[in-house]
Design a protein around this motif. Structure first.
Motif, PDB file in Angstrom:
ATOM      1  N   GLY A 101     -58.431  -3.190 -61.201  1.00  0.00           N
ATOM      2  CA  GLY A 101     -58.963  -4.206 -60.308  1.00  0.00           C
ATOM      3  C   GLY A 101     -59.321  -3.610 -58.962  1.00  0.00           C
ATOM      4  O   GLY A 101     -59.098  -2.417 -58.701  1.00  0.00           O
ATOM      5  N   PRO A 102     -59.871  -4.413 -58.064  1.00  0.00           N
ATOM      6  CA  PRO A 102     -60.321  -3.910 -56.763  1.00  0.00           C
ATOM      7  C   PRO A 102     -59.161  -3.569 -55.842  1.00  0.00           C
ATOM      8  O   PRO A 102     -58.066  -4.132 -55.937  1.00  0.00           O
ATOM      9  N   ALA A 103     -59.410  -2.626 -54.945  1.00  0.00           N
ATOM     10  CA  ALA A 103     -58.458  -2.263 -53.894  1.00  0.00           C
ATOM     11  C   ALA A 103     -58.949  -2.865 -52.581  1.00  0.00           C
ATOM     12  O   ALA A 103     -60.139  -2.790 -52.251  1.00  0.00           O
ATOM     13  N   ARG A 133     -53.911  -4.412 -54.069  1.00  0.00           N
ATOM     14  CA  ARG A 133     -54.687  -4.323 -55.303  1.00  0.00           C
ATOM     15  C   ARG A 133     -54.583  -5.634 -56.073  1.00  0.00           C
ATOM     16  O   ARG A 133     -53.475  -6.114 -56.333  1.00  0.00           O
ATOM     17  N   ILE A 134     -55.732  -6.195 -56.426  1.00  0.00           N
ATOM     18  CA  ILE A 134     -55.778  -7.358 -57.312  1.00  0.00           C
ATOM     19  C   ILE A 134     -55.967  -6.824 -58.720  1.00  0.00           C
ATOM     20  O   ILE A 134     -57.013  -6.259 -59.049  1.00  0.00           O
ATOM     21  N   PHE A 175     -52.605 -10.591 -60.779  1.00  0.00           N
ATOM     22  CA  PHE A 175     -51.505 -10.585 -59.817  1.00  0.00           C
ATOM     23  C   PHE A 175     -51.890  -9.656 -58.678  1.00  0.00           C
ATOM     24  O   PHE A 175     -52.861  -8.885 -58.772  1.00  0.00           O
ATOM     25  N   LEU A 176     -51.141  -9.722 -57.602  1.00  0.00           N
ATOM     26  CA  LEU A 176     -51.471  -8.981 -56.384  1.00  0.00           C
ATOM     27  C   LEU A 176     -50.397  -7.938 -56.136  1.00  0.00           C
ATOM     28  O   LEU A 176     -49.218  -8.273 -55.947  1.00  0.00           O
ATOM     29  N   ASN A 177     -50.784  -6.665 -56.172  1.00  0.00           N
ATOM     30  CA  ASN A 177     -49.854  -5.566 -55.919  1.00  0.00           C
ATOM     31  C   ASN A 177     -49.818  -5.269 -54.428  1.00  0.00           C
ATOM     32  O   ASN A 177     -50.863  -5.072 -53.799  1.00  0.00           O
TER      33      ASN A 177
END
Length: 485
Positions: free
Chosen positions: A102-104, A91-92, A79-81
């Motif tokens: 996950g990556p920023a 953030r993914i 999900f995508l924050n």
């Protein structure tokens, strides 16, 4: 009859308080630190220290959506924050069993910011919620000790009700060890009594479905089936996210979208928990193919919204930074109150059971959760800067360092307790906290020398200041232990 009741309540308070208190100190300490889990995560990604406040754009969100699609095509459930005041990046995220990692991404253009992998502050959240043992057995243990805390609180009220006001007003920190610890235990317990009852009761209600599945609304099973359905279909949104985001903000207000969830038949924009006291999980659904709005779906309503009220009170995600600091201070005092209770227990039983194995075990666990846990937490922060940023699975390695250090403090406490030198063990672990706490600001400055560094009261400065404060408090604590011979 009154004296008999007080004696029986005293026995119940002592034994339930100690058995549950060993775990509750861990739960309260983890929850106290988890009030700033987002900020701790930012501190543990120093690559973000030079990043200025960036505005989210449709281009950045669309590029993030393309990366989400690639990951979902590869079989990941993510999900995508969305950016927020506490965490200004995209953030993914995916769940690795303990934390969302996950990556920023840069919210302006969707580029990868190349931050180091870390569980960050979510380690403390997981420690608070499930003792890092997963959502079944871990939650069950925390639920049981929460009930034990309520029993200990009410039995303690019965014991001390008669002399509560005199004992509260007569605080003697420099008296004999037993008297000083009792005064500290009573004062902290009385002052924090409303907070302790509220936070314990709401936590018990939140996790009640773990112990009693028949009262659960079935969210867990549905979520699991839905995730498997996502992986089976491998579907990801083909429509750009930017236009959907604008429509979702038109419903909930600008900056009020918390995260985006991707399902085979819908892309759901969820309202941020920070926008409302009650956590209800309201969301707007869009078609993943053409981006057309499908429906606006409210979350829990009516009787079910009581759960959202409990979560709102417990997590306080809607609160300002001032409220989170209030929760932080109350949690720290509550943890200190329980630690003082553990110390009182071993002091009382040392008279009749001194030199026995069971007393040595009790002293070892008391020292490990009281001083060993903060020592390990500081060591966890140190490991973040000492482990190479490019090392694969370094987030798991940081967690292993935390638990290894905690195990070492248990072994150290056991050796000191079994050899009759438990006082020296307390002083040595206090010195360990002092060294790590006072040294952390220096480590932070040195490790961020390659980034844009400026001394200011931001996330990095506040974490450094707190570590320094705990380090200085440990110096004072070991001096008090040395004087109480």
């Amino acid at each position: 009859m009154r004296d008999i009741l007080r004696n029986r309540m005293g026995w119940l308070h002592a034994w339930v308080g100690f058995v549950c208190g060993v775990i509750l100190v861990v739960v309260f300490t983890g929850g106290t630190l988890a009030m700033f889990d987002t900020e701790i995560t930012r501190w543990m990604q120093p690559e973000l220290s030079g990043l200025s406040q960036l505005t989210l754009t449709e281009e950045g969100l669309n590029r993030a959506g393309e990366q989400v699609q690639a990951l979902r095509d590869a079989g990941q459930t993510v999900f995508l924050n969305m950016p927020s005041a506490r965490d200004p990046v995209l953030r993914i995220l995916h769940y690795d069993g303990h934390a969302f990692v996950g990556p920023a991404l840069n919210p302006r253009d969707g580029s990868d910011l190349n931050v180091r992998q870390t569980q960050g502050g979510q380690l403390f959240f997981d420690l608070h919620q499930s003792l890092y043992r997963g959502p079944v057995w871990g939650n069950m243990v925390t639920e049981l000790v929460a009930i034990g805390l309520l029993v200990a609180v009410f039995s303690g009220i019965v014991i001390h009700f008669r002399n509560l006001v005199p004992d509260l007003l007569l605080f003697r920190p420099f008296a004999a060890p037993g008297r000083a610890w009792l005064d500290a235990h009573l004062m902290a317990g009385v002052l924090m009594l409303p907070f302790i009852i509220m936070i314990t009761y709401t936590g018990a209600v939140i996790h009640a479905p773990r112990l009693f599945p028949m009262i659960s609304n079935g969210h867990g099973g549905k979520a699991a089936n839905r995730s498997g359905h996502d992986r089976a279909h491998g579907m990801a949104p083909s429509a750009p996210l930017g236009p959907m985001w604008k429509q979702a903000e038109a419903v909930y207000g600008e900056g009020n979208i918390g995260f985006i969830r991707f399902e085979p038949r819908a892309v759901s924009f969820y309202r941020s928990d920070a926008t409302n006291f009650v956590i209800t999980r309201d969301h707007v659904d869009f078609s993943p193919r053409d981006g057309q709005q499908i429906a606006v779906k409210p979350g829990e309503r009516g009787v079910q919204s009581l759960g959202g009220v409990m979560r709102g009170l417990h997590y306080a995600r809607w609160g300002t930074s001032g409220l989170r600091w209030l929760y932080f201070i109350c949690g720290a005092v509550g943890s200190a109150m329980m630690s003082a209770g553990l110390v009182l227990f071993v002091i009382k039983h040392r008279r009749n059971h001194g030199g026995t194995v069971r007393l040595a075990v009790a002293e070892a666990f008391t020292l490990t959760v009281t001083f060993g846990l903060p020592f390990s937490a500081l060591g966890f922060l140190w490991s973040n800067r000492l482990i190479a940023p490019s090392l694969p699975q370094r987030d798991l390695l940081e967690a292993k360092v935390f638990f290894l250090l905690w195990l070492c403090t248990l072994v150290h406490a056991a050796v000191r307790s079994c050899t009759g030198h438990v006082r020296a063990g307390w002083r040595e672990q206090a010195w360990g906290i002092a060294v790590l706490g006072c040294g952390l600001p220096v480590l932070d400055v040195v490790s961020r020398s390659g980034t844009a560094f400026a001394p200011r009261l931001d996330v990095y400065g506040v974490v450094d200041a707190c570590a320094l404060g705990f380090g200085l408090l440990a110096v004072w604590g070991q001096s008090m232990i040395a004087r109480s011979r």
